[in-house]
Design a protein around this motif. Structure first.
Motif, short mmCIF file in Angstrom:
data_model
loop_
_atom_site.label_atom_id
_atom_site.label_comp_id
_atom_site.label_asym_id
_atom_site.label_seq_id
_atom_site.Cartn_x
_atom_site.Cartn_y
_atom_site.Cartn_z
N ALA A 99 33.89 -11.03 2.16
CA ALA A 99 35.07 -11.77 1.72
C ALA A 99 34.89 -12.23 0.27
CB ALA A 99 35.32 -12.96 2.64
N THR A 100 33.70 -12.70 -0.06
CA THR A 100 33.42 -13.14 -1.42
C THR A 100 33.57 -11.98 -2.40
OG1 THR A 100 31.93 -14.84 -0.60
CG2 THR A 100 31.69 -14.25 -2.90
N ALA A 101 33.06 -10.82 -2.01
CA ALA A 101 33.21 -9.64 -2.87
C ALA A 101 34.68 -9.32 -3.09
CB ALA A 101 32.49 -8.44 -2.24
N ALA A 102 35.46 -9.35 -2.01
CA ALA A 102 36.88 -8.98 -2.10
C ALA A 102 37.70 -9.99 -2.90
CB ALA A 102 37.46 -8.84 -0.69
N PHE A 103 37.46 -11.29 -2.73
CA PHE A 103 38.28 -12.31 -3.38
C PHE A 103 37.80 -12.71 -4.78
CE2 PHE A 103 39.48 -13.13 1.07
CZ PHE A 103 40.87 -13.04 0.93
N PHE A 104 36.49 -12.70 -4.99
CA PHE A 104 35.96 -13.23 -6.25
C PHE A 104 35.44 -12.18 -7.20
CE2 PHE A 104 35.80 -16.75 -3.29
CZ PHE A 104 36.33 -17.79 -4.04
N HIS A 105 35.14 -11.01 -6.72
CA HIS A 105 34.51 -9.98 -7.58
C HIS A 105 35.26 -8.67 -7.50
CE1 HIS A 105 31.38 -12.93 -7.99
NE2 HIS A 105 31.07 -12.86 -6.71
N ASN A 106 36.58 -8.72 -7.49
CA ASN A 106 37.37 -7.52 -7.27
C ASN A 106 37.84 -6.84 -8.55
OD1 ASN A 106 39.33 -9.30 -8.10
ND2 ASN A 106 40.23 -9.55 -6.07
N ALA A 109 36.74 -3.22 -13.12
CA ALA A 109 36.72 -2.75 -14.50
C ALA A 109 35.77 -3.60 -15.36
CB ALA A 109 38.13 -2.78 -15.10
N ASP A 110 35.52 -4.83 -14.93
CA ASP A 110 34.58 -5.72 -15.61
C ASP A 110 33.19 -5.41 -15.04
OD1 ASP A 110 32.86 -7.89 -16.18
OD2 ASP A 110 34.49 -9.35 -16.08
N GLN A 111 32.28 -4.99 -15.90
CA GLN A 111 30.95 -4.57 -15.44
C GLN A 111 30.23 -5.68 -14.67
OE1 GLN A 111 28.16 -3.31 -18.45
NE2 GLN A 111 26.80 -2.40 -16.94
N ILE A 115 29.07 -5.37 -10.75
CA ILE A 115 27.71 -5.59 -10.26
C ILE A 115 27.71 -6.63 -9.14
CG2 ILE A 115 25.45 -6.55 -10.89
CD1 ILE A 115 25.92 -5.20 -13.69
N HIS A 116 28.43 -7.73 -9.32
CA HIS A 116 28.49 -8.77 -8.29
C HIS A 116 29.15 -8.25 -7.01
CE1 HIS A 116 26.76 -12.20 -10.29
NE2 HIS A 116 27.49 -11.96 -11.36
N PHE A 117 30.18 -7.44 -7.16
CA PHE A 117 30.85 -6.86 -6.00
C PHE A 117 29.85 -6.06 -5.16
CE2 PHE A 117 33.05 -3.45 -3.80
CZ PHE A 117 34.09 -4.11 -3.18
N ALA A 122 25.73 -4.94 -0.86
CA ALA A 122 24.34 -4.64 -0.49
C ALA A 122 23.74 -5.75 0.37
CB ALA A 122 23.50 -4.43 -1.76
N ILE A 123 24.02 -6.99 0.02
CA ILE A 123 23.52 -8.11 0.82
C ILE A 123 24.11 -8.04 2.23
CG2 ILE A 123 23.62 -10.63 1.11
CD1 ILE A 123 23.46 -10.81 -1.98
N ALA A 124 25.39 -7.73 2.33
CA ALA A 124 26.01 -7.57 3.65
C ALA A 124 25.31 -6.46 4.43
CB ALA A 124 27.51 -7.28 3.51
N GLY A 125 24.94 -5.39 3.74
CA GLY A 125 24.20 -4.31 4.40
C GLY A 125 22.86 -4.78 4.94
N GLY A 126 22.14 -5.57 4.16
CA GLY A 126 20.87 -6.12 4.63
C GLY A 126 21.07 -7.04 5.82
N LEU A 127 22.11 -7.83 5.77
CA LEU A 127 22.41 -8.73 6.89
C LEU A 127 22.78 -7.94 8.14
CD1 LEU A 127 24.30 -11.39 4.80
CD2 LEU A 127 22.23 -11.83 6.16
N LEU A 128 23.47 -6.83 7.98
CA LEU A 128 23.81 -6.00 9.14
C LEU A 128 22.56 -5.39 9.78
CD1 LEU A 128 27.12 -4.34 7.95
CD2 LEU A 128 26.82 -6.23 9.59
N GLN A 129 21.51 -5.19 8.99
CA GLN A 129 20.23 -4.76 9.57
C GLN A 129 19.69 -5.85 10.49
OE1 GLN A 129 18.24 -1.81 9.13
NE2 GLN A 129 20.27 -1.09 8.52
#
Length: 138
Positions: A99-106, A109-111, A115-117, A122-129
């Protein structure tokens, strides 16, 4: 003369692999949780700035969103480290990260936002592990 034999099968050598398997899940949880705890504490230190940032992306009720974010980040991070209900906690934090990626880092075009998106993804991927395997492999 009596010959004494030692049963070497009952004296297992230290197994580095099993020691790593025992400790690495905790280390991984601490490393993932650290970013959330630090972020939550920074929100506590500057609630006005945090609410302004939340409002700037158009989310309603910035004070409620701030309280929720602090709860997820600080309490969720601490629970993740403690090992308590890690699958449920990791699920909540993974959803929060997405949700943070979608709302705050969407603005991809801004590098920096790009990166934050993908950092959040990636953090969500680690948490899913953690969701998949729990707090440790048995």
């Amino acid at each position: 003369m009596t010959i004494t034999t030692i049963d070497t099968a009952s004296v297992a050598p230290a197994n580095t692999a099993s020691t790593l398997e025992a400790w690495l899940p905790l280390v991984g949880r601490v490393l993932i949780a650290a970013i959330f705890i630090i972020s939550g504490l920074s929100k506590i230190a500057d609630p006005a700035g945090s609410m302004a940032y939340i409002a700037s992306v158009g989310l309603p009720l910035p004070a409620v969103a701030l309280a929720g974010a602090i709860l997820v980040e600080v309490v969720g991070g601490a629970l993740l480290i403690s090992g308590y209900k890690v699958r449920a906690v990791a699920t909540v934090i993974a959803l929060f990260s997405l949700a943070t990626a979608a709302f705050f880092h969407n603005n991809l075009a801004d590098q920096n936002q790009f990166i934050h998106f993908f950092k959040n993804i990636a953090i969500a991927g680690g948490l899913l592990q953690i969701v998949a395997f729990g707090k440790a492999r048995a």
